[in-house]
Design a protein around this motif. Structure first.
Motif, PDB file in Angstrom:
ATOM      1  N   THR A   1     -13.767  12.872   0.748  1.00 47.02           N
ATOM      2  CA  THR A   1     -13.139  11.584   0.454  1.00 47.02           C
ATOM      3  C   THR A   1     -13.939  10.848  -0.610  1.00 47.02           C
ATOM      4  OG1 THR A   1     -12.240  11.373   2.688  1.00 47.02           O
ATOM      5  CG2 THR A   1     -12.497   9.343   1.426  1.00 47.02           C
ATOM      6  N   LYS A   2     -13.199  10.238  -1.543  1.00 49.96           N
ATOM      7  CA  LYS A   2     -13.833   9.408  -2.567  1.00 49.96           C
ATOM      8  C   LYS A   2     -13.046   8.119  -2.699  1.00 49.96           C
ATOM      9  CE  LYS A   2     -15.864  12.969  -5.548  1.00 49.96           C
ATOM     10  NZ  LYS A   2     -15.931  13.520  -6.919  1.00 49.96           N
ATOM     11  N   GLN A   3     -13.744   7.069  -3.124  1.00 48.70           N
ATOM     12  CA  GLN A   3     -13.071   5.797  -3.339  1.00 48.70           C
ATOM     13  C   GLN A   3     -13.489   5.245  -4.688  1.00 48.70           C
ATOM     14  OE1 GLN A   3     -13.068   3.121  -0.052  1.00 48.70           O
ATOM     15  NE2 GLN A   3     -11.877   1.595  -1.155  1.00 48.70           N
ATOM     16  N   ASN A   4     -12.511   4.611  -5.344  1.00 50.91           N
ATOM     17  CA  ASN A   4     -12.790   3.941  -6.607  1.00 50.91           C
ATOM     18  C   ASN A   4     -11.921   2.694  -6.655  1.00 50.91           C
ATOM     19  OD1 ASN A   4     -13.354   3.090  -9.162  1.00 50.91           O
ATOM     20  ND2 ASN A   4     -12.625   4.932 -10.208  1.00 50.91           N
ATOM     21  N   GLY A   5     -12.512   1.565  -6.283  1.00 52.60           N
ATOM     22  CA  GLY A   5     -11.756   0.316  -6.261  1.00 52.60           C
ATOM     23  C   GLY A   5     -10.627   0.365  -5.249  1.00 52.60           C
ATOM     24  N   ARG A   6      -9.406   0.105  -5.717  1.00 50.43           N
ATOM     25  CA  ARG A   6      -8.248   0.091  -4.806  1.00 50.43           C
ATOM     26  C   ARG A   6      -7.707   1.489  -4.532  1.00 50.43           C
ATOM     27  NH1 ARG A   6      -4.154  -1.378  -6.913  1.00 50.43           N
ATOM     28  NH2 ARG A   6      -4.758  -1.504  -9.100  1.00 50.43           N
ATOM     29  N   LEU A   7      -8.260   2.480  -5.190  1.00 56.84           N
ATOM     30  CA  LEU A   7      -7.793   3.848  -5.015  1.00 56.84           C
ATOM     31  C   LEU A   7      -8.801   4.639  -4.190  1.00 56.84           C
ATOM     32  CD1 LEU A   7      -6.610   4.773  -8.637  1.00 56.84           C
ATOM     33  CD2 LEU A   7      -5.286   3.737  -6.801  1.00 56.84           C
ATOM     34  N   SER A   8      -8.254   5.504  -3.349  1.00 54.81           N
ATOM     35  CA  SER A   8      -9.118   6.468  -2.670  1.00 54.81           C
ATOM     36  C   SER A   8      -8.346   7.768  -2.512  1.00 54.81           C
ATOM     37  CB  SER A   8      -9.593   5.954  -1.314  1.00 54.81           C
ATOM     38  OG  SER A   8      -8.496   5.776  -0.436  1.00 54.81           O
ATOM     39  N   ALA A   9      -9.086   8.848  -2.332  1.00 51.49           N
ATOM     40  CA  ALA A   9      -8.454  10.159  -2.190  1.00 51.49           C
ATOM     41  C   ALA A   9      -9.193  10.956  -1.139  1.00 51.49           C
ATOM     42  CB  ALA A   9      -8.449  10.907  -3.515  1.00 51.49           C
ATOM     43  N   THR A  10      -8.431  11.778  -0.434  1.00 53.11           N
ATOM     44  CA  THR A  10      -8.994  12.663   0.577  1.00 53.11           C
ATOM     45  C   THR A  10      -8.390  14.043   0.395  1.00 53.11           C
ATOM     46  OG1 THR A  10      -9.309  10.914   2.202  1.00 53.11           O
ATOM     47  CG2 THR A  10      -9.127  13.156   3.045  1.00 53.11           C
ATOM     48  N   THR A  11      -9.238  15.054   0.376  1.00 48.59           N
ATOM     49  CA  THR A  11      -8.762  16.436   0.330  1.00 48.59           C
ATOM     50  C   THR A  11      -9.250  17.165   1.577  1.00 48.59           C
ATOM     51  OG1 THR A  11      -8.721  16.537  -2.080  1.00 48.59           O
ATOM     52  CG2 THR A  11      -8.842  18.632  -0.912  1.00 48.59           C
TER      53      THR A  11
ATOM     54  N   ALA B   1      -9.415  20.690   2.452  1.00 49.47           N
ATOM     55  CA  ALA B   1      -9.239  21.998   1.806  1.00 49.47           C
ATOM     56  C   ALA B   1      -8.752  23.056   2.799  1.00 49.47           C
ATOM     57  CB  ALA B   1     -10.547  22.424   1.155  1.00 49.47           C
ATOM     58  N   THR B   2      -9.247  22.990   4.033  1.00 47.05           N
ATOM     59  CA  THR B   2      -8.878  24.003   5.026  1.00 47.05           C
ATOM     60  C   THR B   2      -7.400  23.927   5.371  1.00 47.05           C
ATOM     61  OG1 THR B   2      -9.587  22.487   6.747  1.00 47.05           O
ATOM     62  CG2 THR B   2     -11.170  24.173   6.044  1.00 47.05           C
ATOM     63  N   GLU B   3      -6.794  22.756   5.213  1.00 44.31           N
ATOM     64  CA  GLU B   3      -5.370  22.604   5.515  1.00 44.31           C
ATOM     65  C   GLU B   3      -4.526  22.489   4.247  1.00 44.31           C
ATOM     66  OE1 GLU B   3      -4.472  19.800   8.568  1.00 44.31           O
ATOM     67  OE2 GLU B   3      -6.299  20.258   9.678  1.00 44.31           O
ATOM     68  N   ARG B   4      -5.161  22.643   3.103  1.00 47.30           N
ATOM     69  CA  ARG B   4      -4.478  22.760   1.819  1.00 47.30           C
ATOM     70  C   ARG B   4      -3.635  21.537   1.475  1.00 47.30           C
ATOM     71  NH1 ARG B   4      -2.462  29.053   2.384  1.00 47.30           N
ATOM     72  NH2 ARG B   4      -4.526  29.921   2.787  1.00 47.30           N
ATOM     73  N   TYR B   5      -4.227  20.351   1.621  1.00 47.83           N
ATOM     74  CA  TYR B   5      -3.535  19.176   1.147  1.00 47.83           C
ATOM     75  C   TYR B   5      -4.526  18.129   0.686  1.00 47.83           C
ATOM     76  CZ  TYR B   5      -4.493  16.610   5.511  1.00 47.83           C
ATOM     77  OH  TYR B   5      -5.104  15.973   6.563  1.00 47.83           O
ATOM     78  N   SER B   6      -4.010  17.212  -0.115  1.00 42.57           N
ATOM     79  CA  SER B   6      -4.797  16.080  -0.588  1.00 42.57           C
ATOM     80  C   SER B   6      -3.910  14.843  -0.565  1.00 42.57           C
ATOM     81  CB  SER B   6      -5.313  16.349  -2.010  1.00 42.57           C
ATOM     82  OG  SER B   6      -6.139  15.284  -2.450  1.00 42.57           O
ATOM     83  N   LEU B   7      -4.529  13.705  -0.320  1.00 46.44           N
ATOM     84  CA  LEU B   7      -3.820  12.428  -0.257  1.00 46.44           C
ATOM     85  C   LEU B   7      -4.454  11.447  -1.229  1.00 46.44           C
ATOM     86  CD1 LEU B   7      -3.626  12.061   3.647  1.00 46.44           C
ATOM     87  CD2 LEU B   7      -1.842  12.943   2.128  1.00 46.44           C
ATOM     88  N   LEU B   8      -3.606  10.676  -1.872  1.00 50.48           N
ATOM     89  CA  LEU B   8      -4.072   9.589  -2.735  1.00 50.48           C
ATOM     90  C   LEU B   8      -3.560   8.282  -2.153  1.00 50.48           C
ATOM     91  CD1 LEU B   8      -5.429   8.706  -5.462  1.00 50.48           C
ATOM     92  CD2 LEU B   8      -3.141   8.794  -6.455  1.00 50.48           C
TER      93      LEU B   8
ATOM     94  N   ASN C   1       0.846  -1.200   0.000  1.00 50.07           N
ATOM     95  CA  ASN C   1       0.000   0.000   0.000  1.00 50.07           C
ATOM     96  C   ASN C   1       0.875   1.242   0.000  1.00 50.07           C
ATOM     97  OD1 ASN C   1      -2.164  -1.798   0.380  1.00 50.07           O
ATOM     98  ND2 ASN C   1      -1.991  -1.633   2.611  1.00 50.07           N
ATOM     99  N   SER C   2       0.328   2.365  -0.456  1.00 50.98           N
ATOM    100  CA  SER C   2       1.105   3.610  -0.456  1.00 50.98           C
ATOM    101  C   SER C   2       0.199   4.809  -0.324  1.00 50.98           C
ATOM    102  CB  SER C   2       1.930   3.726  -1.737  1.00 50.98           C
ATOM    103  OG  SER C   2       1.081   3.821  -2.858  1.00 50.98           O
ATOM    104  N   THR C   3       0.802   5.919   0.112  1.00 53.68           N
ATOM    105  CA  THR C   3       0.100   7.187   0.221  1.00 53.68           C
ATOM    106  C   THR C   3       0.919   8.255  -0.469  1.00 53.68           C
ATOM    107  OG1 THR C   3      -0.850   6.577   2.356  1.00 53.68           O
ATOM    108  CG2 THR C   3      -0.839   8.915   1.784  1.00 53.68           C
ATOM    109  N   LEU C   4       0.279   8.958  -1.391  1.00 52.69           N
ATOM    110  CA  LEU C   4       0.908  10.069  -2.090  1.00 52.69           C
ATOM    111  C   LEU C   4       0.279  11.358  -1.572  1.00 52.69           C
ATOM    112  CD1 LEU C   4       1.462   7.552  -3.852  1.00 52.69           C
ATOM    113  CD2 LEU C   4       1.129   9.006  -5.860  1.00 52.69           C
ATOM    114  N   ARG C   5       1.115  12.385  -1.436  1.00 49.67           N
ATOM    115  CA  ARG C   5       0.635  13.631  -0.853  1.00 49.67           C
ATOM    116  C   ARG C   5       0.780  14.799  -1.823  1.00 49.67           C
ATOM    117  NH1 ARG C   5      -0.094  15.360   4.753  1.00 49.67           N
ATOM    118  NH2 ARG C   5      -0.176  17.642   4.792  1.00 49.67           N
ATOM    119  N   CYS C   6      -0.162  15.725  -1.705  1.00 52.95           N
ATOM    120  CA  CYS C   6      -0.152  16.931  -2.525  1.00 52.95           C
ATOM    121  C   CYS C   6      -0.461  18.108  -1.609  1.00 52.95           C
ATOM    122  CB  CYS C   6      -1.219  16.797  -3.622  1.00 52.95           C
ATOM    123  SG  CYS C   6      -1.503  18.250  -4.614  1.00 52.95           S
ATOM    124  N   ASN C   7       0.453  19.076  -1.545  1.00 52.55           N
ATOM    125  CA  ASN C   7       0.223  20.298  -0.784  1.00 52.55           C
ATOM    126  C   ASN C   7       0.053  21.460  -1.753  1.00 52.55           C
ATOM    127  OD1 ASN C   7       0.608  19.019   1.704  1.00 52.55           O
ATOM    128  ND2 ASN C   7       2.809  19.418   1.682  1.00 52.55           N
TER     129      ASN C   7
END
Lengths: 114, 112
Positions: B53-63, B65-72, B18-24
């Motif tokens: 938060t959204k999920q699509n199969g093995r992928l999910s993402a969370t944004t 907004a108030t803290e200005r980041y998103s994770l995949l 498993n992995s987590t990618l981050r976007c600031n």
């Protein structure tokens, strides 16, 4: 069409030549974007159309770059007097409504300037 | 304009991990999307996720907004997940501009 279609997929130009890159967006999509992607980099915004109106061209790097979408569907990106630094992949994207909601990208046109 | 930073720049995973990618992002955005660019260069839209938060199969993402980041999140990775993952953010300027700014991407390699 089912997706965003771009042509040509590959273009080799001699320095100083003019090139034209075509984008056929998804039928009925209001918004159309052009991006430039250099090797190993993320795409960079060039210009945005809402129907036939070019609402933002702030990303075009010089006046050698020109884009049009005269009937609100097909768009052409024209580069005059190409330079080596213009070598890149040019990506077109469209979205159903105004704005950049859920962008769908084409496969890109890879331009190499010798 | 908005600045988008992605981490890590490179990631090598064993298949099944498993992995987590981050976007600031540097400023408030009302548009945040994740893309996968496959080895042939095609950009595929994974998520349109300005918040929540959204999920699509093995992928999910969370944004957040108030803290200005998103994770995949990628779970049970497969070799076909290899490629470059981009996040792109933007905010309507009020002058007809809907620019999306892309990060430099995270290059993911999944090995068997």
């Amino acid at each position: 069409g089912a997706g965003v279609s771009q042509s040509p997929r590959y273009k080799v130009a001699k320095r100083g030549q003019d090139v034209a890159l075509r984008c056929d967006p998804i039928s009925g999509h209001v918004s159309l974007f052009w991006y430039q992607q250099a090797l190993g980099q993320g795409p960079e915004f060039l210009t945005y159309f809402q129907n036939e109106a070019q609402l933002d061209k702030s990303g075009l790097p010089s006046d050698r770059f020109f884009a049009e979408r005269p009937e609100g569907s097909v768009s052409t990106l024209k580069i005059q007097r190409t330079q080596q630094e213009d070598s890149a992949v040019y990506l077109c994207a469209s979205s159903k409504t105004s704005g950049a909601n859920v962008l769908t990208f084409g496969a890109g046109s890879r331009l190499t300037v010798l | 304009g908005i600045q988008v930073e992605q981490s890590p720049p490179d990631l090598i995973l064993q298949e099944g991990a498993n992995s987590t990618l981050r976007c600031n992002f540097s400023d408030s955005v009302n548009n945040l999307q994740w893309f996968h660019q496959n080895p042939w260069g095609q950009l595929i839209n994974l998520f349109y996720i300005p918040s929540g938060t959204k999920q699509n199969g093995r992928l999910s993402a969370t944004t957040v907004a108030t803290e200005r980041y998103s994770l995949l999140y990628i779970s049970s990775s497969q070799t076909t997940d290899s490629g470059v993952y981009f996040c792109a953010g933007g905010a309507y300027s009020g002058a007809g501009s809907y620019q999306l700014t892309f990060g430099k991407g995270t290059k993911l390699s999944v090995i068997p």
